[in-house]
Write a protein that holds these residues in place. Sequence first.
Motif, PDB file in Angstrom:
ATOM      1  N   ARG A 116     -10.992  -6.582   4.311  1.00  0.00           N
ATOM      2  CA  ARG A 116     -10.261  -5.469   4.921  1.00  0.00           C
ATOM      3  C   ARG A 116      -9.996  -4.424   3.851  1.00  0.00           C
ATOM      4  O   ARG A 116      -9.095  -4.578   3.025  1.00  0.00           O
ATOM      5  CB  ARG A 116      -8.935  -5.956   5.508  1.00  0.00           C
ATOM      6  N   PRO A 117     -10.784  -3.343   3.794  1.00  0.00           N
ATOM      7  CA  PRO A 117     -10.585  -2.335   2.745  1.00  0.00           C
ATOM      8  C   PRO A 117      -9.254  -1.615   2.889  1.00  0.00           C
ATOM      9  O   PRO A 117      -8.744  -1.424   3.997  1.00  0.00           O
ATOM     10  CB  PRO A 117     -11.762  -1.370   2.951  1.00  0.00           C
ATOM     11  N   ALA A 118      -8.705  -1.213   1.770  1.00  0.00           N
ATOM     12  CA  ALA A 118      -7.427  -0.506   1.773  1.00  0.00           C
ATOM     13  C   ALA A 118      -7.624   0.922   2.255  1.00  0.00           C
ATOM     14  O   ALA A 118      -8.617   1.567   1.902  1.00  0.00           O
ATOM     15  CB  ALA A 118      -6.825  -0.498   0.375  1.00  0.00           C
ATOM     16  N   PRO A 119      -6.718   1.440   3.081  1.00  0.00           N
ATOM     17  CA  PRO A 119      -6.799   2.841   3.489  1.00  0.00           C
ATOM     18  C   PRO A 119      -6.710   3.757   2.273  1.00  0.00           C
ATOM     19  O   PRO A 119      -5.960   3.486   1.328  1.00  0.00           O
ATOM     20  CB  PRO A 119      -5.572   3.016   4.404  1.00  0.00           C
ATOM     21  N   GLY A 120      -7.485   4.845   2.306  1.00  0.00           N
ATOM     22  CA  GLY A 120      -7.480   5.768   1.183  1.00  0.00           C
ATOM     23  C   GLY A 120      -6.107   6.339   0.892  1.00  0.00           C
ATOM     24  O   GLY A 120      -5.758   6.585  -0.267  1.00  0.00           O
ATOM     25  N   ALA A 121      -5.312   6.540   1.953  1.00  0.00           N
ATOM     26  CA  ALA A 121      -3.980   7.121   1.767  1.00  0.00           C
ATOM     27  C   ALA A 121      -3.049   6.201   0.989  1.00  0.00           C
ATOM     28  O   ALA A 121      -2.033   6.657   0.449  1.00  0.00           O
ATOM     29  CB  ALA A 121      -3.364   7.453   3.130  1.00  0.00           C
ATOM     30  N   ALA A 122      -3.386   4.900   0.926  1.00  0.00           N
ATOM     31  CA  ALA A 122      -2.516   3.950   0.231  1.00  0.00           C
ATOM     32  C   ALA A 122      -2.814   3.863  -1.263  1.00  0.00           C
ATOM     33  O   ALA A 122      -2.021   3.307  -2.025  1.00  0.00           O
ATOM     34  CB  ALA A 122      -2.659   2.561   0.849  1.00  0.00           C
ATOM     35  N   LEU A 123      -3.945   4.413  -1.707  1.00  0.00           N
ATOM     36  CA  LEU A 123      -4.367   4.248  -3.096  1.00  0.00           C
ATOM     37  C   LEU A 123      -3.417   4.881  -4.120  1.00  0.00           C
ATOM     38  O   LEU A 123      -3.226   4.308  -5.202  1.00  0.00           O
ATOM     39  CB  LEU A 123      -5.789   4.794  -3.267  1.00  0.00           C
ATOM     40  N   PRO A 124      -2.817   6.062  -3.838  1.00  0.00           N
ATOM     41  CA  PRO A 124      -1.830   6.569  -4.811  1.00  0.00           C
ATOM     42  C   PRO A 124      -0.668   5.588  -5.024  1.00  0.00           C
ATOM     43  O   PRO A 124      -0.156   5.467  -6.136  1.00  0.00           O
ATOM     44  CB  PRO A 124      -1.343   7.878  -4.166  1.00  0.00           C
ATOM     45  N   GLY A 125      -0.268   4.903  -3.966  1.00  0.00           N
ATOM     46  CA  GLY A 125       0.787   3.906  -4.100  1.00  0.00           C
ATOM     47  C   GLY A 125       0.343   2.726  -4.953  1.00  0.00           C
ATOM     48  O   GLY A 125       1.127   2.179  -5.725  1.00  0.00           O
ATOM     49  N   VAL A 126      -0.930   2.341  -4.821  1.00  0.00           N
ATOM     50  CA  VAL A 126      -1.470   1.262  -5.646  1.00  0.00           C
ATOM     51  C   VAL A 126      -1.410   1.664  -7.118  1.00  0.00           C
ATOM     52  O   VAL A 126      -1.034   0.876  -7.990  1.00  0.00           O
ATOM     53  CB  VAL A 126      -2.911   0.932  -5.225  1.00  0.00           C
ATOM     54  N   ALA A 127      -1.775   2.928  -7.406  1.00  0.00           N
ATOM     55  CA  ALA A 127      -1.740   3.415  -8.781  1.00  0.00           C
ATOM     56  C   ALA A 127      -0.319   3.381  -9.339  1.00  0.00           C
ATOM     57  O   ALA A 127      -0.094   2.977 -10.494  1.00  0.00           O
ATOM     58  CB  ALA A 127      -2.299   4.832  -8.850  1.00  0.00           C
ATOM     59  N   LEU A 128       0.650   3.802  -8.532  1.00  0.00           N
ATOM     60  CA  LEU A 128       2.046   3.740  -8.972  1.00  0.00           C
ATOM     61  C   LEU A 128       2.495   2.308  -9.209  1.00  0.00           C
ATOM     62  O   LEU A 128       3.218   2.008 -10.166  1.00  0.00           O
ATOM     63  CB  LEU A 128       2.946   4.409  -7.924  1.00  0.00           C
ATOM     64  N   SER A 129       2.065   1.415  -8.333  1.00  0.00           N
ATOM     65  CA  SER A 129       2.432   0.001  -8.474  1.00  0.00           C
ATOM     66  C   SER A 129       1.872  -0.589  -9.762  1.00  0.00           C
ATOM     67  O   SER A 129       2.519  -1.402 -10.423  1.00  0.00           O
ATOM     68  CB  SER A 129       1.929  -0.801  -7.271  1.00  0.00           C
ATOM     69  N   LEU A 130       0.650  -0.178 -10.121  1.00  0.00           N
ATOM     70  CA  LEU A 130       0.045  -0.678 -11.354  1.00  0.00           C
ATOM     71  C   LEU A 130       0.686  -0.069 -12.590  1.00  0.00           C
ATOM     72  O   LEU A 130       0.631  -0.653 -13.682  1.00  0.00           O
ATOM     73  CB  LEU A 130      -1.460  -0.389 -11.343  1.00  0.00           C
ATOM     74  N   LEU A 131       1.286   1.117 -12.429  1.00  0.00           N
ATOM     75  CA  LEU A 131       2.004   1.737 -13.546  1.00  0.00           C
ATOM     76  C   LEU A 131       3.280   0.968 -13.876  1.00  0.00           C
ATOM     77  O   LEU A 131       3.684   0.887 -15.047  1.00  0.00           O
ATOM     78  CB  LEU A 131       2.340   3.191 -13.198  1.00  0.00           C
ATOM     79  N   ALA A 132       3.902   0.384 -12.854  1.00  0.00           N
ATOM     80  CA  ALA A 132       5.181  -0.307 -13.042  1.00  0.00           C
ATOM     81  C   ALA A 132       5.109  -1.416 -14.089  1.00  0.00           C
ATOM     82  O   ALA A 132       5.941  -1.451 -15.005  1.00  0.00           O
ATOM     83  CB  ALA A 132       5.683  -0.857 -11.704  1.00  0.00           C
ATOM     84  N   PRO A 133       4.128  -2.364 -14.022  1.00  0.00           N
ATOM     85  CA  PRO A 133       4.110  -3.429 -15.039  1.00  0.00           C
ATOM     86  C   PRO A 133       3.850  -2.902 -16.446  1.00  0.00           C
ATOM     87  O   PRO A 133       4.276  -3.501 -17.423  1.00  0.00           O
ATOM     88  CB  PRO A 133       2.991  -4.364 -14.567  1.00  0.00           C
ATOM     89  N   LEU A 134       3.117  -1.771 -16.553  1.00  0.00           N
ATOM     90  CA  LEU A 134       2.903  -1.191 -17.884  1.00  0.00           C
ATOM     91  C   LEU A 134       4.220  -0.726 -18.494  1.00  0.00           C
ATOM     92  O   LEU A 134       4.435  -0.852 -19.714  1.00  0.00           O
ATOM     93  CB  LEU A 134       1.903  -0.024 -17.791  1.00  0.00           C
ATOM     94  N   LEU A 135       5.092  -0.185 -17.659  1.00  0.00           N
ATOM     95  CA  LEU A 135       6.411   0.235 -18.142  1.00  0.00           C
ATOM     96  C   LEU A 135       7.307  -0.961 -18.382  1.00  0.00           C
ATOM     97  O   LEU A 135       8.031  -1.026 -19.377  1.00  0.00           O
ATOM     98  CB  LEU A 135       7.048   1.183 -17.126  1.00  0.00           C
ATOM     99  N   LEU A 136       7.251  -1.932 -17.475  1.00  0.00           N
ATOM    100  CA  LEU A 136       8.095  -3.121 -17.620  1.00  0.00           C
ATOM    101  C   LEU A 136       7.686  -3.941 -18.847  1.00  0.00           C
ATOM    102  O   LEU A 136       8.539  -4.595 -19.465  1.00  0.00           O
ATOM    103  CB  LEU A 136       7.994  -3.987 -16.360  1.00  0.00           C
ATOM    104  N   ALA A 137       6.399  -3.913 -19.188  1.00  0.00           N
ATOM    105  CA  ALA A 137       5.928  -4.692 -20.334  1.00  0.00           C
ATOM    106  C   ALA A 137       6.509  -4.188 -21.654  1.00  0.00           C
ATOM    107  O   ALA A 137       6.472  -4.903 -22.656  1.00  0.00           O
ATOM    108  CB  ALA A 137       4.404  -4.670 -20.400  1.00  0.00           C
ATOM    109  N   ARG A 138       7.069  -2.980 -21.642  1.00  0.00           N
ATOM    110  CA  ARG A 138       7.678  -2.429 -22.855  1.00  0.00           C
ATOM    111  C   ARG A 138       9.162  -2.774 -22.936  1.00  0.00           C
ATOM    112  O   ARG A 138       9.843  -2.392 -23.888  1.00  0.00           O
ATOM    113  CB  ARG A 138       7.494  -0.910 -22.899  1.00  0.00           C
ATOM    114  N   VAL A 139       9.661  -3.494 -21.908  1.00  0.00           N
ATOM    115  CA  VAL A 139      11.035  -3.978 -21.965  1.00  0.00           C
ATOM    116  C   VAL A 139      11.042  -5.213 -22.836  1.00  0.00           C
ATOM    117  O   VAL A 139      10.272  -6.161 -22.621  1.00  0.00           O
ATOM    118  CB  VAL A 139      11.561  -4.310 -20.549  1.00  0.00           C
TER     119      VAL A 139
END
Length: 305
Positions: free
Chosen positions: A279-302
């Motif tokens: 089930r491919p992800a809707p294109g409109a959801a991809l910016p949210g995926v990018a933001l979600s992947l940014l979160a662990p990068l920021l959390l990893a610096r805690v």
Amino acid sequence: MPRRRPKMQKSAFFPHVLMAVWALLIAASFPVAQMISPQIDAAGLTSLRFLLAALLFLPWLAWRGELSLPQRSETLRYAVLATLLVAYFWALFHTLKHSSALNAGMLYTLTPALSAGLSFFLLREKPGARLMLGMGAGLLGALWVLLHSTPAGALRWQPADALFVAGCACMAGHGVLSRLFRPQLPQQRSAAFITFWVLLLGGLAMLGLTLLLQDGVLDWGRLQGSEWGALLYLTLGATCLSFWLTQYGIKRLGPTVVMSYSYLTPALVLLLNFLFWQRPAPGAALPGVALSLLAPLLLARVRSA
């Protein structure tokens, strides 16, 4: 001294890698739990899951020489943690009978904020700028994915959703109290030992409740075929391993950071849907995926606690 620095950095980063694995296990548990929740009572399923998971810890504890009874004061603390976990999982399975996995995933994003609030009042922990940025990116990403990966009108408030909000509060409380209780436990207690007793006490309590509510009759036999496979995953991955990772992460990173990794859940659900159900992800959801992947990068610096 300079040669040892990379090793220190690696060891500080490792708990965050494990928390990403934890988020993946949690993400997979939502669709798997929905597969079997109509077939068996929520309390019965939770008791079976907890008892099987506790049983699987026995060989590990015996091999490490940690198979022993806890002290009386310990048992009370484990019982409190078990009660909060049982309440969360019972609320989850009951909600999935009357609502959707999408609603549950949306409401689960409340857990890190609830954890941060409880940590402030009970642990006197103030979230720093990096943690706030990570939580903010994760929350926006999770909500974006949830709102843009479902048909219009599919996300509707159901009466059972209120119960799951209370369940999320219990999960947040479990994390915070795990951190609060840790210094009060014997120093030699491992994450596996704590997890075993929490699961065992929780499973026995829920089994008693199930027998009381169902007049001494268990409906475990209603599970068939692939549903037992789903239960096996919930036992091994979403219970044994994820609970151990929770204890490990809380000890080193704190409950708010651990719970914040749950913001990866919606994006990971999309990934699992694509990999296993094509089930491919809707294109409109991809910016949210990018933001979600940014979160662990920021959390990893805690920094680790």
